[in-house]
Write an enzyme that holds these catalytic residues in place. Structure first.
Site, PDB file in Angstrom:
ATOM      1  CG  PHE A 101      -2.914   6.645  10.099  1.00  0.00           C
ATOM      2  CD1 PHE A 101      -4.267   6.716  10.330  1.00  0.00           C
ATOM      3  CD2 PHE A 101      -2.432   5.690   9.222  1.00  0.00           C
ATOM      4  CE1 PHE A 101      -5.145   5.858   9.694  1.00  0.00           C
ATOM      5  CE2 PHE A 101      -3.308   4.816   8.581  1.00  0.00           C
ATOM      6  CZ  PHE A 101      -4.678   4.900   8.820  1.00  0.00           C
ATOM      7  CD  GLU A 142      -8.318   7.560   4.272  1.00  0.00           C
ATOM      8  OE1 GLU A 142      -8.584   8.774   4.408  1.00  0.00           O
ATOM      9  OE2 GLU A 142      -7.357   7.148   3.598  1.00  0.00           O
ATOM     10  CE1 TYR A 162     -19.525  25.698  48.733  1.00  0.00           C
ATOM     11  CE2 TYR A 162     -20.402  24.893  46.659  1.00  0.00           C
ATOM     12  CZ  TYR A 162     -20.433  24.912  48.041  1.00  0.00           C
ATOM     13  OH  TYR A 162     -21.347  24.165  48.711  1.00  0.00           O
ATOM     14  CG  ASN A 166       0.072   7.664   6.448  1.00  0.00           C
ATOM     15  OD1 ASN A 166       0.012   6.504   6.124  1.00  0.00           O
ATOM     16  ND2 ASN A 166      -0.922   8.491   6.201  1.00  0.00           N
ATOM     17  NE  ARG A 190     -16.149  26.989  51.773  1.00  0.00           N
ATOM     18  CZ  ARG A 190     -17.379  26.508  51.905  1.00  0.00           C
ATOM     19  NH1 ARG A 190     -17.570  25.227  52.199  1.00  0.00           N
ATOM     20  NH2 ARG A 190     -18.427  27.290  51.736  1.00  0.00           N
ATOM     21  CE1 TYR A 236      -3.325   2.915   0.624  1.00  0.00           C
ATOM     22  CE2 TYR A 236      -1.821   3.548   2.384  1.00  0.00           C
ATOM     23  CZ  TYR A 236      -2.880   3.839   1.554  1.00  0.00           C
ATOM     24  OH  TYR A 236      -3.482   5.064   1.633  1.00  0.00           O
ATOM     25  CG  HIS A 268      -2.745  14.045   0.153  1.00  0.00           C
ATOM     26  ND1 HIS A 268      -2.982  13.609  -1.124  1.00  0.00           N
ATOM     27  CD2 HIS A 268      -3.164  13.038   0.975  1.00  0.00           C
ATOM     28  CE1 HIS A 268      -3.521  12.402  -1.093  1.00  0.00           C
ATOM     29  NE2 HIS A 268      -3.632  12.030   0.165  1.00  0.00           N
TER      30      HIS A 268
END
Length: 506
Positions: A326, A411, A277, A194, A280, A52, A82
């Site tokens: 990844f 994906e 609060y 990746n 405290r 791959y 990309h």
């Protein structure tokens, strides 16, 4: 000089390299390990093994076999296609952190790259060349594909970089630094993109900033206690010890130390029996925020030394394994958890601001105004703090519970971890401004009570902060004061003040 081995990088070393620009080098024997791993890839390619992203397409194209003559072009096409990031670029320090972390992952010798690719990262780090990387566009599960593609472009002499204080074309920076643009071989483009290095880099910076902000918020809260004649008994060691949360115990100890010689705090029953609060419960709330930080630290410390490539090459077995290292879920969860701590650190601080300015809740001048009615004093500063806190509550929604399928449903589950990390940084900036507003109000309140009665630790902090922001003697435009003090807290305090034994000293 810090030596990179691929498996022993500490967060302290990351800080020195990223924030202090310390130089780096490869560990002895690292190039041989990388070279041996590369030989495995070349052997398997020559044997016509189908692998791959090496001799197939990517994502849904994983079933498309690529001719051997096109393998190098495949990698370059990957980077070009990309590099789809959008929005403002990450800061230089985040870009530098991405370079460091991606290099550290490749050094381990499971990604099938050549030594010269790893050395390109080292040269960039040592020359101070930082790729311009858009912040938006990562799903955080196929790796941080878009951000890391922009990082890869710079290694090839394409795209833009930050260099010597300028944003410029990568070609010019590489020429000035004497660095030859990289030419990708089979598998190397995929190995560059990746991974989880964008979300992890942002997460590491968020960790550094949150650690500093929590320390500062404790000191500012101590000053607020003085401004409101807070009851010190609520920080008693035995009280916190019996609950058992270590971070809570440590926060209470620091508050006690800061206020050990104060003449402005009170004991229970002197003025009131119990505080609200927001006063405290400072150790319980900030202690829990420290817990979110410690969880994030644990996951980040692992991830900076992790191999998050796909596929991975195991040379001893001549084995190529496709998997999902990844996927950013561990960091996505860590960042979303950290966001809760950031949100509550600011949330409780805003409630203390309200107690400092509300005349129904204290005996100070209304809204700390020097001339109440004619002048509004800190009234609208509380509005701003409330707005920032409310925005943080929206940003605190977990990004990690969302997922949108991509690559034609190949994906089909993603982490959105980079979004979680980016939101954490935005929330930190908001929280820092809230703490700055609390500091402005706390200083004003302690002036009303008598600065000479303050504890030595808070008095020292007060005097330093007063060099940045003057007291409120009349109404003025307070926006620059808030921003200046927030900037001071972010950039200057860590180097100017060190903690020792719970008390701050230069």
């Amino acid at each position: 000089m810090i030596i990179l081995t691929g498996g022993e990088l500490t967060l302290d070393e990351v800080k020195r390299i990223v924030l202090d620009n310390e130089q780096v080098s490869l560990a002895k024997g690292a190039e041989e390990t990388i070279r041996d791993n590369r030989k495995t890839i070349e052997k398997l390619i020559s044997e016509k093994k189908t692998m791959y992203g090496i001799n197939t397409g990517f994502g849904k194209f994983s079933d498309v076999v690529i001719a051997e003559d096109d393998l190098d072009d495949l990698q370059l096409n990957l980077i070009h296609s990309h590099a789809c990031g959008v929005g403002d670029p990450f800061s230089e320090k985040i870009s530098r952190a991405m370079l460091l972390l991606r290099a550290n992952a490749l050094i381990k010798g499971y990604s099938g790259v050549r030594p010269q690719l790893v050395n390109q990262f080292i040269d960039f780090l040592n020359a101070g060349i930082h790729p311009v990387i858009p912040q938006q566009g990562s799903l955080g599960a196929s790796g941080d594909l878009a951000p890391l593609s922009h990082l890869a472009l710079a290694l090839l002499g394409e795209g833009e970089v930050f260099y010597q204080g300028k944003r410029m074309q990568a070609t010019g920076a590489l020429e000035d630094a004497g660095i030859v643009p990289l030419r990708l071989k089979a598998k190397e483009g995929l190995a560059l993109i990746n991974g989880t290095q964008a979300m992890t880099a942002v997460g590491v910076i968020a960790y550094f900033e949150m650690e500093k902000l929590l320390k500062q918020s404790e000191l500012v809260a101590a000053m607020t206690l003085e401004g409101l004649n807070g009851i010190i008994d609520a920080f008693d060691h035995d009280l916190h010890q019996v609950r058992g949360h270590q971070e809570q115990i440590e926060t209470a100890a620091r508050i006690r130390s800061y206020l050990s010689d104060s003449n402005l705090t009170t004991r229970q029953g002197e003025v009131r029996v119990q505080d609200a609060y927001s006063l405290r419960c400072i150790p319980q709330v900030l202690g829990a925020s420290w817990q979110t930080l410690n969880y994030a630290k644990e996951k980040l410390a692992t991830e900076v030394n992790a191999v998050t490539d796909n596929p991975l090459i195991f040379s001893e077995e001549d084995k190529v394994v496709s998997g999902g290292n990844f996927h950013g879920q561990p960091i996505a969860f860590a960042m979303d958890f950290l966001k809760l701590g950031i949100s509550e650190t600011a949330n409780i601080a805003e409630r203390r601001i309200e107690r400092l300015v509300n005349p129904q809740l204290n005996d100070l001048p209304p809204f700390l105004s020097p001339n109440p009615g004619l002048e509004s004093g800190a009234m609208i500063m509380q509005y701003t703090a409330a707005s920032l806190v409310s925005e943080n509550k929206t940003l605190a929604h977990p990004a990690s519970v969302d997922s949108i399928p991509s690559s034609a449903n190949q994906e089909d589950h993603v982490s959105m971890g980079t979004i979680a990390a980016r939101h954490a940084l935005t929330m930190l900036q908001n929280a820092r401004r809230v703490i700055a507003i609390e500091l402005i109000c706390a200083m004003q309140a302690t002036e009303y009570r008598g600065v000479e009665k303050m504890a030595s630790a808070t008095r020292e902090f007060y005097e330093k902060a007063r060099t940045i922001v003057a007291g409120i003697t009349k109404d003025r435009v307070f926006s620059p004061d808030i921003e200046d003090l927030a900037d001071w807290l972010k950039n200057k305090e860590e180097s100017e003040i060190k903690q020792k034994g719970g008390v701050l000293h230069e």
